[in-house]
Design a protein around this motif. Sequence first.
Motif, PDB file in Angstrom:
ATOM      1  N   HIS A 948      -1.013   3.526   8.898  1.00 37.27           N
ATOM      2  CA  HIS A 948      -0.528   2.545   7.913  1.00 37.27           C
ATOM      3  C   HIS A 948      -1.664   1.619   7.454  1.00 37.27           C
ATOM      4  O   HIS A 948      -1.465   0.429   7.240  1.00 37.27           O
ATOM      5  CB  HIS A 948       0.621   1.712   8.485  1.00 37.27           C
ATOM      6  N   TYR A 950      -3.462   0.502   4.701  1.00 40.58           N
ATOM      7  CA  TYR A 950      -3.275   0.594   3.257  1.00 40.58           C
ATOM      8  C   TYR A 950      -4.580   0.466   2.472  1.00 40.58           C
ATOM      9  O   TYR A 950      -4.778   1.139   1.463  1.00 40.58           O
ATOM     10  CB  TYR A 950      -2.272  -0.455   2.793  1.00 40.58           C
ATOM     11  N   ILE A 983      -1.729   0.656  -4.960  1.00 44.69           N
ATOM     12  CA  ILE A 983      -1.883   0.138  -3.599  1.00 44.69           C
ATOM     13  C   ILE A 983      -2.671  -1.177  -3.608  1.00 44.69           C
ATOM     14  O   ILE A 983      -2.269  -2.162  -2.985  1.00 44.69           O
ATOM     15  CB  ILE A 983      -2.591   1.184  -2.713  1.00 44.69           C
TER      16      ILE A 983
END
Length: 1022
Positions: A948, A950, A983
């Motif tokens: 995770h 990012y 993102i």
Amino acid sequence: MRFRLLGPLEVAGPGGPALITAERQRVVLAVLLLEPNRIVPMGRLIDAVWGESPPPTARAQIQICVSMVRASMAKVGLPDVIQTRSPGYLAEVGDDELDLHVFERAAAAGRTAAEAGRFEEAASAFETALGLWRGSSCFGGGISSTALEAPAARLDEQRLAVVEQWVDARLALGLHQQLVARLIDLVMQNPLRERLRAQLMMALSRSGRQAEALEVYRRGRRELVDELGIEPGEELRRLQESILSGRLDGGPAAPVPPEAPVLPAAVAAALAVPAVPAASAVFAAPAATAVEPPAVPRLLPGAIADFTGRDGLLAQLEDALEEATETSYAMRIVSITGRGGVGKTTLAIHLGHSLANRFPDGQMFAKLRGPSAQPIPPTRILERFLRSLGIPGSAVPSSLEERAELFRNLVADKRVLIVLDDAIDEEQVRWLLPGSSTCPVLITSRSRLAGLEGTRSVRIDVFSTEQALQLLSRILGADRIHSELTSALQLIKLCGNLALALRIVAARLAARPHWPLSKMVARLHDESQRLDELTHGGVGVRAGLAMAYQGLPADAQRLFRRLSMLEAAEFSSWVAAPLLDLAVTEAEDTLEFLVDAQLVDVEVVEGRRTRYRLHDLVRVYSQECLAAYESTAERSLVLGRVLSTWLLLVEEAHRRAYGGDHTLIHGQAPRLPLDPSVTDRELADPLRWFEDERVSLITAVRQAAGAGLDELCWDLALTLVTLFEMYGYFDDWRTTHEIALEITRRHDNRRGQAAMLYSLGSLHMFEYKLDEARGRLGLARELFRQVGDVHGEALALRNLAFADRIQGRLDEAMEGYEKALVMLSGVNDSTAEAHVLSNMAQIHLDRGLIAEGKQTMVAGLAAVERSGNQRVRAQILCRLGEAHLQIDEVTEAEYVFSQALETVRSVGDPVGECYALRGLAVVRSRQGSHGAAYEMLEQAMVIASQAHEYLAIGRIQLSLGEVAADKDDHDQAKEHIGVALDIFGRIKATRWQKESARLMSEVCAASDDAAGAAAYARAGSG
């Protein structure tokens, strides 16, 4: 075969089975394997995963799925199966690597042989085909895709067609008598399939059972009319007329012993049919019962009518009792082991009745344990056995040895089945063995009876949820269960899937048809009353557990009681030491005593350390014993010892994984040491240890808070952070710290509050929730200042500077880093110094000051050398690689990134690995090796997604866009850069947003999209 679709989806390479558990990955792989060696377009994969509502990032998510599947396959020696082929992907599969291919070839060979009249060859080929099936539904659990429903149904239809062709071949060989039992079950499972019904009618008629064959027709006609409103087809009608008129050809006859198997074991398993069919469900009249000679002992208790859920075990036990031994005189002994209440006795009695006709000289049964848990002496059991064999009481010998000899002599030439229930140990059983290979022995026991030579042991576990539902439906009726399915599932969970508990609940509900299932669920939810509710008609779960508990020695009883203090579902063996306040070896021996008594379950999984657990109902009884025998003060003392040992192990795991005790603030809670050899054993691989113990550690934080141990609670939570961060367990990070923050506030522990606020602010920073991070880090810095903790204040200031850097406030970031650096130098935290210097170097790089950046990184590496922290060293090396790339020093960048990759892999740092791989991929792209660059980036994407991380995902997507742009694949480049922009926008990474917009503008310009180029150019400069 490497790939299996005929049942649960499986992939196995030279290195073993590939672990592909995520549903999307399994859907994608199933779609590719259904069309092997053919390109499957991206659009079809998206449809299979999301149907008509795919998300905007569907293509990127499919790319991630494929990357993860590739990585899983590569780990087991299958690196090149899935190939990227425009406009999608292709699975390269050899002729003999996919079970579906082999199935189709074997079925075709069977049909060819049947057409040529070679029926034995045809039957063998069909059996080969059917033996590939591992269940009757394709792809198995863990996959729900509308797009896969049609191919799954098509494959199931092919399987049934082959079953029918196999039956035709066996009928042509005159094996109709053998086929009847299997056809009964096949017709029951497929009542509307007329071909199977016709085959059953033919097999019955040729076996001289015309009346039953006609009853099969009548029932089939009734079902067709009721269900579909149609009459049977021409084949069934003509067959009925032939039977009525006596014109049906009897066909060749082949006498076969009754025991002969109808189907090879693999084929029977594929058809998923019970070994003993329920003929009464198909035929109107039951078979007549033979008259038993009075001299033959029939000691088996009555079998229960609603027995269900153990077909696989029945077949396994039957095979074990029937299998040939190496010598004709060796005894056949099979033991059924399992905890009390799991259904051992019920299974043994049911099996005994199903095999009764194979033992014409009798079936003997004896319980080896009395009502008070005391063993029944073998002398008494042998007396019963001898009397049942016709020996009058006056002729029964007095000594144990003579009784055993007489018993062996009486059964030596007979076929007798002997069932010994609830055996305590091997010595009790040895006197009761017949000594004859014709008299198999079936034993049930809570112990493993490992000392009984030549015994084959079969363990029986609790019911699966599906088996438990079957049992409740048999007792209470399917309608009642289905109408309250949610409550039924809750009942099963509250009963721990234990057969005895489920039967008790079902019996109580059957006696109260006006009760909804939800009422029983409500009554069972109260753990303090649960065992009271699980009692009916003089039978209860508590009685069986009490029997086992009372037979334990004192230390084992004490350990059994105290194990319920561990709120984690599973635990390691070392916890027995602080629970008993004994040396580890002695305590672990006591734990194994509980395992042997079936009061503690043990789980051995390849790649993991051995784990122990208490069954839910066993835990409830353990808690009852704890409350009855242990004072509150004793319990508090014991829990404190366990939690203090946890704290010691977590600190040591951090030191071993992180190269020292850097960047951590500790409290004053006591640490309870273990023997160094045990610590070394547990922490030989500290990161693997953390993975195994993660859930238990979170529970330990919660228990510390519940016990009011605020200092231990926050210290334990904070020490876990590095491990949470390394694997991206952000939810665990948040949960433990919110718990610890609450207890430190309640106890006015300001330093503990500061530590938790600092760590939660760091969590927000990792999640790129930078505004929330600033708020908590600011509060933490102030509290640290108030309590005079310079180290804590410096760490909070360092992270505030990071937030400034990510949001593009480079001057403020540099000022904060400089202040933090001075403070950290004063407290000798060289790892935190290296962090700060690494980030300062990045600011220099962002400003284009390459020389200053390199100089600062050299200082950072010097700080790393003082601390020995290899993880931070790899981070600085990656930044140094970026500096080399920035001035086009590709060879130097390759060397530095390779060093970084080697380092992060040696210390098990997945986040560092994805950054090092990304850097090397950029190097490969600069060198013109776009294919190698793309593969490295895909590998990095898998790791970053699992963690995770990012920011890393965004940067990898940006690099993928750069590689695609270098290949002039503008559409692919736009897709990757678009994902990166999304993102970076969500995590407010301003600098990378601008970089992505600049690259998107260049790609738009190269693809003659002037408007897009202008728009993104403005965004990149804004």
